[in-house]
Design a protein around this motif. Structure first.
Motif, PDB file in Angstrom:
ATOM      1  N   CYS A 219       0.824  -1.209   0.000  1.00 50.71           N
ATOM      2  CA  CYS A 219       0.000   0.000   0.000  1.00 50.71           C
ATOM      3  C   CYS A 219       0.862   1.264   0.000  1.00 50.71           C
ATOM      4  O   CYS A 219       1.564   1.549   0.978  1.00 50.71           O
ATOM      5  CB  CYS A 219      -0.947  -0.006   1.200  1.00 50.71           C
ATOM      6  N   VAL A 220       0.796   2.049  -1.080  1.00 49.86           N
ATOM      7  CA  VAL A 220       1.642   3.238  -1.211  1.00 49.86           C
ATOM      8  C   VAL A 220       1.158   4.410  -0.359  1.00 49.86           C
ATOM      9  O   VAL A 220       1.894   5.368  -0.154  1.00 49.86           O
ATOM     10  CB  VAL A 220       1.755   3.702  -2.674  1.00 49.86           C
ATOM     11  N   ASN A 221      -0.072   4.355   0.123  1.00 54.71           N
ATOM     12  CA  ASN A 221      -0.582   5.449   0.952  1.00 54.71           C
ATOM     13  C   ASN A 221       0.174   5.568   2.266  1.00 54.71           C
ATOM     14  O   ASN A 221       0.323   6.675   2.804  1.00 54.71           O
ATOM     15  CB  ASN A 221      -2.065   5.226   1.292  1.00 54.71           C
ATOM     16  N   LEU A 222       0.647   4.450   2.794  1.00 52.19           N
ATOM     17  CA  LEU A 222       1.134   4.421   4.171  1.00 52.19           C
ATOM     18  C   LEU A 222       2.432   5.201   4.324  1.00 52.19           C
ATOM     19  O   LEU A 222       3.358   5.081   3.526  1.00 52.19           O
ATOM     20  CB  LEU A 222       1.313   2.979   4.628  1.00 52.19           C
TER      21      LEU A 222
ATOM     22  N   VAL B 204      -1.301  12.084   7.776  1.00 54.64           N
ATOM     23  CA  VAL B 204      -0.384  11.041   7.354  1.00 54.64           C
ATOM     24  C   VAL B 204      -1.065   9.689   7.531  1.00 54.64           C
ATOM     25  O   VAL B 204      -1.546   9.360   8.625  1.00 54.64           O
ATOM     26  CB  VAL B 204       0.926  11.088   8.172  1.00 54.64           C
ATOM     27  N   ALA B 205      -1.113   8.913   6.449  1.00 53.61           N
ATOM     28  CA  ALA B 205      -1.736   7.590   6.503  1.00 53.61           C
ATOM     29  C   ALA B 205      -0.846   6.643   7.295  1.00 53.61           C
ATOM     30  O   ALA B 205       0.333   6.478   6.980  1.00 53.61           O
ATOM     31  CB  ALA B 205      -1.957   7.054   5.100  1.00 53.61           C
ATOM     32  N   GLU B 206      -1.405   6.020   8.333  1.00 56.18           N
ATOM     33  CA  GLU B 206      -0.623   5.152   9.211  1.00 56.18           C
ATOM     34  C   GLU B 206      -0.795   3.669   8.900  1.00 56.18           C
ATOM     35  O   GLU B 206       0.161   2.902   8.947  1.00 56.18           O
ATOM     36  CB  GLU B 206      -0.993   5.425  10.672  1.00 56.18           C
ATOM     37  N   THR B 207      -2.015   3.256   8.608  1.00 54.43           N
ATOM     38  CA  THR B 207      -2.245   1.833   8.356  1.00 54.43           C
ATOM     39  C   THR B 207      -3.607   1.663   7.699  1.00 54.43           C
ATOM     40  O   THR B 207      -4.343   2.632   7.471  1.00 54.43           O
ATOM     41  CB  THR B 207      -2.179   1.018   9.677  1.00 54.43           C
TER      42      THR B 207
ATOM     43  N   VAL C  72      -6.391   4.484   8.043  1.00 60.61           N
ATOM     44  CA  VAL C  72      -6.242   5.180   9.317  1.00 60.61           C
ATOM     45  C   VAL C  72      -5.252   6.322   9.122  1.00 60.61           C
ATOM     46  O   VAL C  72      -4.090   6.088   8.757  1.00 60.61           O
ATOM     47  CB  VAL C  72      -5.756   4.228  10.421  1.00 60.61           C
ATOM     48  N   VAL C  73      -5.714   7.545   9.358  1.00 60.33           N
ATOM     49  CA  VAL C  73      -4.931   8.737   9.081  1.00 60.33           C
ATOM     50  C   VAL C  73      -4.722   9.540  10.369  1.00 60.33           C
ATOM     51  O   VAL C  73      -5.689   9.840  11.090  1.00 60.33           O
ATOM     52  CB  VAL C  73      -5.637   9.622   8.029  1.00 60.33           C
ATOM     53  N   ALA C  74      -3.462   9.859  10.639  1.00 58.53           N
ATOM     54  CA  ALA C  74      -3.145  10.753  11.756  1.00 58.53           C
ATOM     55  C   ALA C  74      -3.362  12.181  11.282  1.00 58.53           C
ATOM     56  O   ALA C  74      -2.557  12.737  10.526  1.00 58.53           O
ATOM     57  CB  ALA C  74      -1.707  10.544  12.209  1.00 58.53           C
ATOM     58  N   ALA C  75      -4.476  12.762  11.686  1.00 57.93           N
ATOM     59  CA  ALA C  75      -4.870  14.096  11.246  1.00 57.93           C
ATOM     60  C   ALA C  75      -4.909  15.039  12.435  1.00 57.93           C
ATOM     61  O   ALA C  75      -4.814  14.616  13.598  1.00 57.93           O
ATOM     62  CB  ALA C  75      -6.235  14.039  10.566  1.00 57.93           C
ATOM     63  N   GLU C  76      -5.050  16.307  12.156  1.00 60.99           N
ATOM     64  CA  GLU C  76      -5.188  17.278  13.232  1.00 60.99           C
ATOM     65  C   GLU C  76      -6.422  16.920  14.062  1.00 60.99           C
ATOM     66  O   GLU C  76      -7.504  16.717  13.540  1.00 60.99           O
ATOM     67  CB  GLU C  76      -5.335  18.685  12.652  1.00 60.99           C
TER      68      GLU C  76
END
Length: 244
Positions: A194-197, A209-212, A220-224
């Motif tokens: 997966c290239v998103n991660l 930032v996409a984490e998993t 799953v995205v680490a967002a504000e």
């Protein structure tokens, strides 16, 4: 139960629409393919550029219940990646949720749909188009398998790839587990592809930032403000398709 059938069509408006129109006469895991699709669509109604004789347009029908139909595009991506590796020795990256990349460019698109209690997975594969074809079509981030490899493909490439796709959908143990259990059995193979991660991503309603990809197939995205679990929709990825 009869053996699944794989049918070659001289052409089709759309292999997904063909399955919809012939739903009553088709069985579970039956599939159709063509190299000329005159009215193909991508997600959100985007047009899939027809390339007669130079691409594979393939659709497989699921008439038995799926544990999590929302993740069918992810499962289809894995099936397509395995088939391409088997047939041509190429390693595809997966862009969540529905594209396959060769060298950072789009080689495969996937459109999954449901109707009449059944589901279909439509897979379009760029096989032999040239860089000039993609430039003329306004698709600077498209690539074909032949273009990626740097040499032409044999005439039977579409048929062999269609057969390989059906074989993986029908026989792969983790895909069969997916039909019963959902995305979990596929996750270990999906994540490394997966290239998103680890990249900055933009999605409807935010960025981060996409984490998993979790057990439910959500990005799953680490967002504000904390973690966001993105279930569907268009996602742009920094460094992919020219996004900077």
């Amino acid at each position: 139960m009869s053996e699944p059938k794989l049918t070659a069509l001289p052409q089709a408006d759309s292999t997904n629409l063909y399955c919809k129109a012939h739903l009553s006469g088709m069985g579970h895991f039956d599939a159709v393919w063509t190299t000329c699709q005159t009215a193909g669509r991508g997600r959100r109604g985007h047009v899939w550029q027809n390339a007669p004789g130079e691409a594979l347009y393939y659709t497989i029908l699921f008439k038995e219940p799926l544990a999590d139909p929302a993740c069918l595009s992810l499962a289809s991506g894995l099936a397509a990646a395995r088939a391409l590796e088997e047939c041509f020795g190429v390693e595809c990256a997966l862009k969540w949720p529905n594209d396959l990349l060769l060298g950072g460019k789009k080689a495969v698109g996937i459109l999954c749909e449901g109707f009449g209690g059944a589901f279909v997975s439509g897979i379009g594969v760029n096989l032999s188009q040239t860089a000039e074809f993609f430039a003329a079509a306004g698709l600077p981030h498209g690539v074909s398998v032949a273009g990626h490899l740097g040499h032409s493909l044999p005439p039977d490439a579409p048929r062999r790839l269609a057969e390989s796709l059906s074989r993986h959908f029908i026989e792969d143990a983790d895909l069969r587990a997916f039909y019963r259990e959902g995305f979990g059995p596929l996750r270990a193979d999906y994540l490394p592809r997966c290239v998103n991660l680890g990249r900055q991503v933009w999605f409807e309603g935010g960025e981060g930032v996409a984490e998993t990809v979790d057990e439910q197939g959500r990005l799953v995205v680490a967002a504000e403000g904390g973690l966001r679990h993105v279930l569907s929709g268009e996602v742009s990825v920094k460094g992919i398709y020219g996004r900077v």
